[in-house]
Enzyme design. Structure first.
Site, mmCIF file in Angstrom:
data_model
loop_
_atom_site.group_PDB
_atom_site.id
_atom_site.type_symbol
_atom_site.label_atom_id
_atom_site.label_comp_id
_atom_site.label_asym_id
_atom_site.label_seq_id
_atom_site.Cartn_x
_atom_site.Cartn_y
_atom_site.Cartn_z
ATOM 1 N N ASP A 1 -64.011 25.810 -67.438
ATOM 2 C CA ASP A 1 -65.241 25.437 -66.745
ATOM 3 C C ASP A 1 -64.938 24.717 -65.429
ATOM 4 O O ASP A 1 -65.840 24.427 -64.642
ATOM 5 C CB ASP A 1 -66.089 24.541 -67.670
ATOM 6 C CG ASP A 1 -67.554 24.485 -67.256
ATOM 7 O OD1 ASP A 1 -68.043 25.464 -66.651
ATOM 8 O OD2 ASP A 1 -68.216 23.472 -67.536
ATOM 9 N N LYS B 1 -74.120 30.478 -74.025
ATOM 10 C CA LYS B 1 -72.708 30.745 -73.751
ATOM 11 C C LYS B 1 -72.011 31.340 -74.965
ATOM 12 O O LYS B 1 -71.224 32.276 -74.844
ATOM 13 C CB LYS B 1 -72.026 29.452 -73.263
ATOM 14 C CG LYS B 1 -72.487 29.041 -71.866
ATOM 15 C CD LYS B 1 -72.171 27.580 -71.521
ATOM 16 C CE LYS B 1 -72.836 27.205 -70.175
ATOM 17 N NZ LYS B 1 -72.705 25.759 -69.875
ATOM 18 N N GLN C 1 -70.134 20.383 -72.537
ATOM 19 C CA GLN C 1 -71.433 20.559 -71.877
ATOM 20 C C GLN C 1 -71.843 19.279 -71.146
ATOM 21 O O GLN C 1 -71.888 18.206 -71.736
ATOM 22 C CB GLN C 1 -72.490 20.973 -72.912
ATOM 23 C CG GLN C 1 -73.870 21.246 -72.304
ATOM 24 C CD GLN C 1 -73.869 22.420 -71.319
ATOM 25 O OE1 GLN C 1 -73.300 23.472 -71.587
ATOM 26 N NE2 GLN C 1 -74.489 22.235 -70.161
#
Lengths: 277, 277
Positions: A121, A54, A98
């Site tokens: 996200d 990413k 994450q």
């Protein structure tokens, strides 16, 4: 044999990135560089790889990325403290924590510490509901990527029967909601579904979000169905048994080079969206 | 002919209220009287009736109710001001904004003005997601009532195929989420569903939340299915064609005296829950 449409995630992602490069150029004239902060807790090697990918993807497009690596024994409140610093930092436009975090951390509380304006996200509780109501700024990236692939290839969703296998808060549930908002009839299946094969066989669109390698078999796929594989298991293997599913499907995403690259492009897009505000 | 189980909402509601009376007694010893504030905008006669019923139900159990009646031409910000007064009032434990509000009002924004601790009707965006994640204090009342009826009659949900007809944010979507969290395989249908009858016929559990009188026909119901009618249309008519659906169903809610009274009992329960905190 009928022609098969291989849904090429790299192609969709490249197209999305082309648009982003232009937008990033416009922003840079205003002195703004879109910046994604990734937060990694512990040393799970796959998670480390994802975070690295990413970050690299950001830099390739001329975006910034900040990496916050925290030790395995970080507490929930220490993690939230770090997230709050990023919330307060005006140069950070998007925050990605994450998944998964180590089990002693309350992941839901940590996700919800991310300010909704920076939740690129799409993991916050509030963002989930906004997505279910069709009013989210940033829907979860993998579900949004699946919708982007369908849209890119002009595949009709309205009135179709979509079968989603999986019900996680960041994948199965939000993709079910997005398909529903796009006027599909949506069936959500899971580990407790009694007659899974039979149900999957009803699907005009099948989304696999199970987390089990090669789980969905070709015999489960209705002739002509569209198959989207959101799985990504060890050894670059999806949740769909590609070879056998290819036989009945009219369109299918491979793994790798299917949903994955579009998920990353979606994350970048959301970060640019956030920077433009 | 097999025996039919008529799911008696009054019986479920009476049982719930018995428990509440005890809890209200305990609270009163601490000097607390659970109080529900209802907010009605405009003069829709059905809405006025609902609000009156809810107030009466409170008083019957020894609870307080406050009624805020606002004129049809109330603006969104005026409505939010009234809601904020109730948010601040320590003697008000629950707030219900009667749906629907006049079309010039932004209902979603008004719903979201209700503080989550007082959202006993389960209408806020955040409360919706908490419900979808199975962590809500107060799920929407009608979906919760449907789950309460299934639980009261010990009807198995796990592993069953539930078909929900309707996708509104306060009924179809949250009841789909609750059934999914109870391990049903869930199909959500709506106006754009292509082959509705065929899909409904798959349902071991069918929830009608359409808002159209006698919409669901007996021929759509699989032999032995459980039918829950969340509709309440003019003239005390449900969304289910009761007479014909009774033939194939193994269990069914009538209208009236089905889901309706349990919805009100659920609202009271949530208000007592809120008062206990």
């Amino acid at each position: 044999m009928t022609e098969k449409l291989i849904l090429d995630g790299n192609r969709v992602a490249d197209w999305m990135k082309e648009v982003l490069v232009e937008r990033i150029g416009v922003l840079s004239k205003r002195g703004i560089v879109p910046c994604l902060a990734t937060v990694l807790v512990g040393s799970n090697p796959s998670s480390a790889t994802y975070v690295k990918m990413k970050g690299n993807a950001c830099r390739k497009l001329g975006m910034r990325s900040i990496r916050v690596d925290l030790p395995e024994n970080t507490t929930t409140s220490e993690l939230i403290e770090e997230i709050n610093k990023l919330n307060e930092d005006p140069n950070v436009h998007g925050i990605l924590l994450q998944h998964p975090v180590p089990p002693h951390i309350d992941e839901r509380t940590a996700f919800d510490a991310i300010r909704i304006e920076k939740d690129v996200d799409g993991v916050t509780t509030l963002g989930y509901a906004q997505n279910a109501f069709g009013i989210a700024q940033f829907p979860s990236c993998t579900p949004a990527a699946i919708m982007a692939i369908l849209a890119y290839y002009d595949l009709e969703v309205a009135g179709k029967h979509a079968v989603v296998i999986g019900r996680s808060p960041i994948l199965g549930k939000p993709v079910s909601a997005m398909l529903l908002n796009s006027n599909a009839t949506v069936t959500t299946c899971h580990s407790r579904t009694a007659n899974l094969e039979e149900i999957v066989r009803l699907g005009d669109i099948v989304v696999a979000a199970v987390g089990k390698p090669n789980f969905v078999k070709g015999s489960w796929i209705k002739q002509g169905a569209i198959v989207l594989d959101a799985g990504y298991n060890a050894g670059n293997v999806g949740d769909v048994d590609y070879k056998s599913c290819l036989l009945n499907a009219s369109a299918i995403t491979p793994v790798p080079a299917g949903v994955g690259p579009v998920t990353i492009a979606t994350l970048l897009k959301h970060t640019v969206d956030a920077a433009e505000r």
